[in-house]
Design a protein around this motif. Structure first.
Motif, mmCIF file in Angstrom:
data_model
loop_
_atom_site.group_PDB
_atom_site.id
_atom_site.type_symbol
_atom_site.label_atom_id
_atom_site.label_comp_id
_atom_site.label_asym_id
_atom_site.label_seq_id
_atom_site.Cartn_x
_atom_site.Cartn_y
_atom_site.Cartn_z
ATOM 1 N N GLY A 1 37.854 89.586 17.498
ATOM 2 C CA GLY A 1 38.856 88.659 17.002
ATOM 3 C C GLY A 1 40.124 89.394 16.601
ATOM 4 O O GLY A 1 40.089 90.602 16.323
ATOM 5 N N GLU A 2 41.227 88.666 16.565
ATOM 6 C CA GLU A 2 42.495 89.253 16.128
ATOM 7 C C GLU A 2 43.025 88.451 14.953
ATOM 8 O O GLU A 2 43.112 87.222 15.022
ATOM 9 N N THR B 1 42.116 94.077 14.374
ATOM 10 C CA THR B 1 40.980 93.644 15.182
ATOM 11 C C THR B 1 39.718 93.609 14.333
ATOM 12 O O THR B 1 39.445 94.542 13.572
ATOM 13 N N TYR C 1 47.578 83.956 11.402
ATOM 14 C CA TYR C 1 46.691 83.343 12.387
ATOM 15 C C TYR C 1 45.392 84.142 12.455
ATOM 16 O O TYR C 1 45.313 85.292 12.007
ATOM 17 N N ALA C 2 44.366 83.506 13.008
ATOM 18 C CA ALA C 2 43.091 84.163 13.292
ATOM 19 C C ALA C 2 42.633 83.671 14.656
ATOM 20 O O ALA C 2 42.317 82.488 14.827
ATOM 21 N N HIS C 3 42.636 84.558 15.628
ATOM 22 C CA HIS C 3 42.200 84.218 16.981
ATOM 23 C C HIS C 3 40.736 84.617 17.135
ATOM 24 O O HIS C 3 40.404 85.798 17.295
ATOM 25 N N LEU C 4 39.853 83.624 17.058
ATOM 26 C CA LEU C 4 38.417 83.829 17.209
ATOM 27 C C LEU C 4 37.937 82.983 18.373
ATOM 28 O O LEU C 4 38.116 81.755 18.365
ATOM 29 N N HIS C 5 37.333 83.606 19.361
ATOM 30 C CA HIS C 5 36.932 82.900 20.577
ATOM 31 C C HIS C 5 36.027 81.708 20.247
ATOM 32 O O HIS C 5 35.018 81.848 19.557
ATOM 33 N N HIS D 1 36.840 79.049 18.435
ATOM 34 C CA HIS D 1 37.124 78.395 17.159
ATOM 35 C C HIS D 1 38.625 78.197 16.991
ATOM 36 O O HIS D 1 39.418 79.072 17.369
ATOM 37 N N ALA D 2 38.999 77.071 16.403
ATOM 38 C CA ALA D 2 40.405 76.789 16.102
ATOM 39 C C ALA D 2 40.604 76.960 14.594
ATOM 40 O O ALA D 2 40.189 76.104 13.802
ATOM 41 N N ARG E 1 46.562 77.757 10.979
ATOM 42 C CA ARG E 1 47.535 78.837 10.790
ATOM 43 C C ARG E 1 48.122 78.794 9.381
ATOM 44 O O ARG E 1 48.053 77.776 8.691
#
Length: 255
Positions: free
Chosen positions: A164-165, A175, A218-222, A224-225, A228
């Motif tokens: 995740g980022e 990361t 933000y949190a970019h987790l595959h 999941h939405a 922000r």
């Protein structure tokens, strides 16, 4: 004029002056003063490192009229009393070990003293879990907790989940590997929190990550939405390994 000064002006101190205030004006002034005191208490808690407690107290200030009415009529523990009760419960769990459910806590408190309400027992267990002292098992009526041991702590093992980022205001993107997204059990005040937990790269410099209260861009987790621009609480810990584990928590109803 702040709330304290307004109340002081409303109190009659001179027999020759007779200003009559309406019930609505007096009630509004009292509410404003209460909010002012709670806000000051929240700032004091946060300054002393009790950030989650400060957030809980601050949530009363921003609550709607119905929530405030409930908070003002319900018996609540002051933070020092709450901390003492949690410390006593944790000490008992460490001594007796085993599985701890709401019913077990109630039974123990009937024999040793302390609040025996089911809601209080449930919230106390959830708070100890949030702080990392207890491990939660099951859900709903089958939920119980055990003392967190070294083997229960996060492990640096491969899970097949894409990294995740995360980015926080004022810091470069970072990361998180082997991350999880968890909805925690309701806390003492019935508030539900979400938590992202994951491993930072072993060489990640401390100055490139926040601690305590932070703004998560933000949190970019595959799969999941994640909302922000969240105000979150960040904690990073080591577990005797080169890597460090980061926990990010936020109140669900803030999303």
């Amino acid at each position: 004029m702040n709330a304290r000064e307004r109340l002081a002006a409303m109190i009659r101190t001179n027999p020759g002056s007779m200003t009559v205030w309406s019930t609505v004006e007096a009630s509004t002034a009292l509410d404003a003063y209460r909010d002012e005191v709670l806000a000051e208490a929240a700032e004091t808690l946060e300054a002393r490192g009790y950030r989650l407690l400060g957030d809980m107290v601050r949530s009363i200030v921003t609550a709607g009229p119905e929530e405030k009415a409930s908070a003002s009529t319900a018996p609540t523990a002051t933070p020092p009393a709450l901390e003492a009760r949690l410390a006593q419960l944790l000490d008992t769990i460490r001594t007796r070990l085993g599985k701890w459910s709401t019913g077990v806590v109630m039974e123990v408190r009937r024999s040793t003293g302390g609040p025996t309400q089911r809601g209080t027992a449930r919230r106390d267990l959830a708070e100890l879990h949030r702080r990392g002292h207890l491990t939660q098992h099951g859900a709903g009526d089958g939920r119980y907790y055990t003392l967190t041991r070294k083997n229960d702590r996060p492990r640096e093992t491969e899970t097949g989940v894409a990294d995740g980022e995360i980015q926080f205001v004022g810091f470069p993107p970072l990361t998180l590997s082997r991350w999880t997204l968890t909805q925690l059990a309701p806390d003492y005040y019935g508030k539900t929190y979400m938590q992202i937990g994951g491993w930072l790269p072993k060489s990640h410099p401390a100055e490139h990550r926040p601690g305590g209260t932070a703004q998560m861009t933000y949190a970019h987790l595959h799969g999941h939405a994640i909302p922000r621009d969240l105000t979150v609480q960040v904690e990073t810990k080591g577990y005797g390994t080169p890597g460090r584990f980061m926990k990010i928590q936020w109140r669900k109803d803030n999303a």
